[in-house]
Design a protein around this motif. Structure first.
Motif, PDB file in Angstrom:
ATOM      1  N   ARG A  68       0.805  -1.212   0.093  1.00 52.80           N
ATOM      2  CA  ARG A  68       0.125   0.080   0.065  1.00 52.80           C
ATOM      3  C   ARG A  68       0.768   1.230   0.032  1.00 52.80           C
ATOM      4  NH1 ARG A  68      -4.776  -1.244   4.536  1.00 52.80           N
ATOM      5  NH2 ARG A  68      -5.799   0.620   3.589  1.00 52.80           N
ATOM      6  N   THR A  69       2.129   1.444   0.791  1.00 55.78           N
ATOM      7  CA  THR A  69       2.868   2.424   0.676  1.00 55.78           C
ATOM      8  C   THR A  69       3.574   2.633  -0.576  1.00 55.78           C
ATOM      9  OG1 THR A  69       3.425   2.014   3.409  1.00 55.78           O
ATOM     10  CG2 THR A  69       5.118   3.254   1.726  1.00 55.78           C
ATOM     11  N   ALA A  72       0.886   3.991  -3.027  1.00 49.29           N
ATOM     12  CA  ALA A  72       0.572   5.333  -2.638  1.00 49.29           C
ATOM     13  C   ALA A  72       1.722   6.307  -3.383  1.00 49.29           C
ATOM     14  CB  ALA A  72       0.609   5.573  -1.210  1.00 49.29           C
ATOM     15  N   SER A  76       1.088   9.079  -6.414  1.00 45.31           N
ATOM     16  CA  SER A  76       1.319  10.535  -5.945  1.00 45.31           C
ATOM     17  C   SER A  76       1.919  11.288  -7.115  1.00 45.31           C
ATOM     18  CB  SER A  76       1.985  10.517  -4.766  1.00 45.31           C
ATOM     19  OG  SER A  76       1.608  10.136  -3.520  1.00 45.31           O
ATOM     20  N   ILE A  83      -0.733  10.816  -2.189  1.00 49.42           N
ATOM     21  CA  ILE A  83      -1.874   9.746  -1.802  1.00 49.42           C
ATOM     22  C   ILE A  83      -1.046   9.223  -0.541  1.00 49.42           C
ATOM     23  CG2 ILE A  83      -2.895   7.469  -2.330  1.00 49.42           C
ATOM     24  CD1 ILE A  83      -4.140   9.970  -4.019  1.00 49.42           C
ATOM     25  N   PRO A  85      -0.859   5.894   2.291  1.00 50.46           N
ATOM     26  CA  PRO A  85      -0.974   4.534   2.269  1.00 50.46           C
ATOM     27  C   PRO A  85      -2.514   4.188   2.671  1.00 50.46           C
ATOM     28  CG  PRO A  85       1.046   5.139   2.929  1.00 50.46           C
ATOM     29  CD  PRO A  85       0.336   6.163   3.012  1.00 50.46           C
ATOM     30  N   GLN A  87      -5.212   5.543   1.986  1.00 49.12           N
ATOM     31  CA  GLN A  87      -5.984   5.740   1.108  1.00 49.12           C
ATOM     32  C   GLN A  87      -6.113   4.829  -0.097  1.00 49.12           C
ATOM     33  OE1 GLN A  87      -4.589  10.010   0.475  1.00 49.12           O
ATOM     34  NE2 GLN A  87      -6.705  10.238  -0.341  1.00 49.12           N
ATOM     35  N   VAL A  88      -5.213   3.689   0.027  1.00 49.00           N
ATOM     36  CA  VAL A  88      -4.931   2.766  -1.020  1.00 49.00           C
ATOM     37  C   VAL A  88      -5.566   1.416  -0.548  1.00 49.00           C
ATOM     38  CG1 VAL A  88      -2.950   1.435  -2.646  1.00 49.00           C
ATOM     39  CG2 VAL A  88      -2.932   3.862  -1.969  1.00 49.00           C
ATOM     40  N   ALA A 240      -7.597   4.200  -4.999  1.00 52.26           N
ATOM     41  CA  ALA A 240      -7.238   5.198  -4.157  1.00 52.26           C
ATOM     42  C   ALA A 240      -8.649   5.954  -3.804  1.00 52.26           C
ATOM     43  CB  ALA A 240      -6.435   6.312  -4.727  1.00 52.26           C
TER      44      ALA A 240
END
Length: 366
Positions: A68-69, A72, A76, A83, A85, A87-88, A240
């Motif tokens: 996720r990181t 993101a 971004s 964005i 993490p 939010q993913v 996202a």
């Protein structure tokens, strides 16, 4: 005597989704990236999978925090707002992402809405989650009449609106004002999903809906690694959205739905994003050349921000499709009557397509 197996009544007699799979020299029918991962990327994937294999006796990170990181960070790049993490969300292909969205926000007594022509799997997601399916219609150039779209949203009050942009099967991208306006029309009573499966292929100057996320908490923007990242075989889709939406999806996800191997493969591919996305520019160039050539031959072609072109129109499109198949070229019968869709392949594959279509035209099959 009762029918066996005891299938749900609305599923009886239906065939499973799928494009024709034919063993032909030139396959341009399912919008795959014709360029596989580079040797360096393949080696990195192999190493990552080998490392993951040593702990396959343990369940994977069910929150896939590292992935996720990384996703993101990648997303971004397409928005000045960045964005985070949280939010993913990711799943096994964008298909599972969409199904989870319908599981969370659709269901009995709720409605999903899209505008035809649109992705042919959407009504199946609705059917499988027992969500009512409603379709509006696009204009003759496959754009949206925003007044009509707003009126339909007001009438239907959908829980989920599905808007592919670039649209499949037409390749048409939505302007930001259309997305923003429909988010406002849907309001907090629903979510609006902009499906950017082909987002990386959009033409210069076409923004991503990711830029609108800070202003619309009901907006979801989905992507996939199948197309631009040449990872169709890995099955990794993601979205996202506001953290509250991601948390809601966690309620319906299956336990440990992303394997350790899938996470390792996706992370390795993201480490090689610049080189993988370098081929996107090649495909954009080939797409624009193909669109121009088709128009020179007298065909109508939808403006495309994707890695395919929808062209026509034909009195008997199946005859044209079959003529191409007979010459070793597989494209797709999809979209409105009379239209065909060709995925963008390598220069050699596109030359073969052009030669085959020219031969079919000369035979009068069009």
């Amino acid at each position: 005597m009762t029918d066996f197996p005891p299938l749900r009544e609305e599923l009886r007699g239906l065939a499973p989704y799928g494009a024709p799979q034919l063993d032909l020299p030139v396959q341009l029918n399912v919008n795959e990236n014709p360029y596989g991962p580079s040797p360096a990327c393949v080696a990195d994937i192999a190493t990552a999978v080998a490392e993951a294999a040593g702990s396959l006796n343990r369940y994977p990170d069910r929150e896939f925090t590292e992935l996720r990181t990384a996703l993101a960070g990648y997303l971004s790049r397409d928005t000045p707002h960045g964005i985070a993490p949280e939010q993913v969300w990711a799943a096994n292909g964008s298909n599972e992402v969409m199904l989870q969205l319908l599981q969370a926000f659709g269901g009995p007594g709720r409605t999903a809405l899209s505008f035809a022509p649109t992705y042919s799997m959407y009504p199946e997601y609705a059917r499988d989650t027992m969500t009512e399916w409603v379709t509006g219609h696009r204009e003759s150039d496959f754009s949206l009449d925003l007044d009509k779209a707003h009126a339909l949203v007001e009438e239907v009050r959908p829980s989920v609106v599905l808007l592919p942009s670039p649209n499949n099967p037409t390749g048409t991208a939505l302007p930001p004002e259309a997305v923003a306006g429909l988010c406002e029309a849907v309001g907090d009573g629903g979510v609006l999903v902009v499906d950017e499966a082909y987002g990386e292929f959009r033409r210069s100057g076409t923004p991503s809906a990711l830029e609108l996320l800070p202003d619309h908490r009901n907006l979801v923007v989905s992507r996939t690694m199948s197309k631009a990242f040449a990872l169709a075989g890995a099955r990794l889709g993601y979205l996202a959205a506001a953290p509250e939406i991601c948390d809601a999806i966690r309620v319906v996800r299956l336990p440990y739905h992303l394997s350790a191997v899938t996470q390792a493969v996706a992370l390795a591919a993201l480490r090689h994003a610049p080189e993988l996305l370098g081929r996107v520019d090649d495909l954009r160039t080939e797409r624009d050349a193909t669109v121009a050539w088709l128009r020179e031959q007298g065909h109508t072609v939808a403006d495309s921000d994707a890695n395919f072109a929808l062209f026509g129109t034909f009195a008997d499109r199946h005859a044209v499709w079959k003529g191409l198949v007979d010459r070793g070229v597989l494209i797709r019968e999809v979209g409105p009557d009379g239209w065909l869709r060709v995925s963008i392949g390598t220069p050699a594959e596109m030359t073969a397509f052009k030669q085959a279509l020219t031969a079919v035209t000369e035979e009068g099959l069009t």
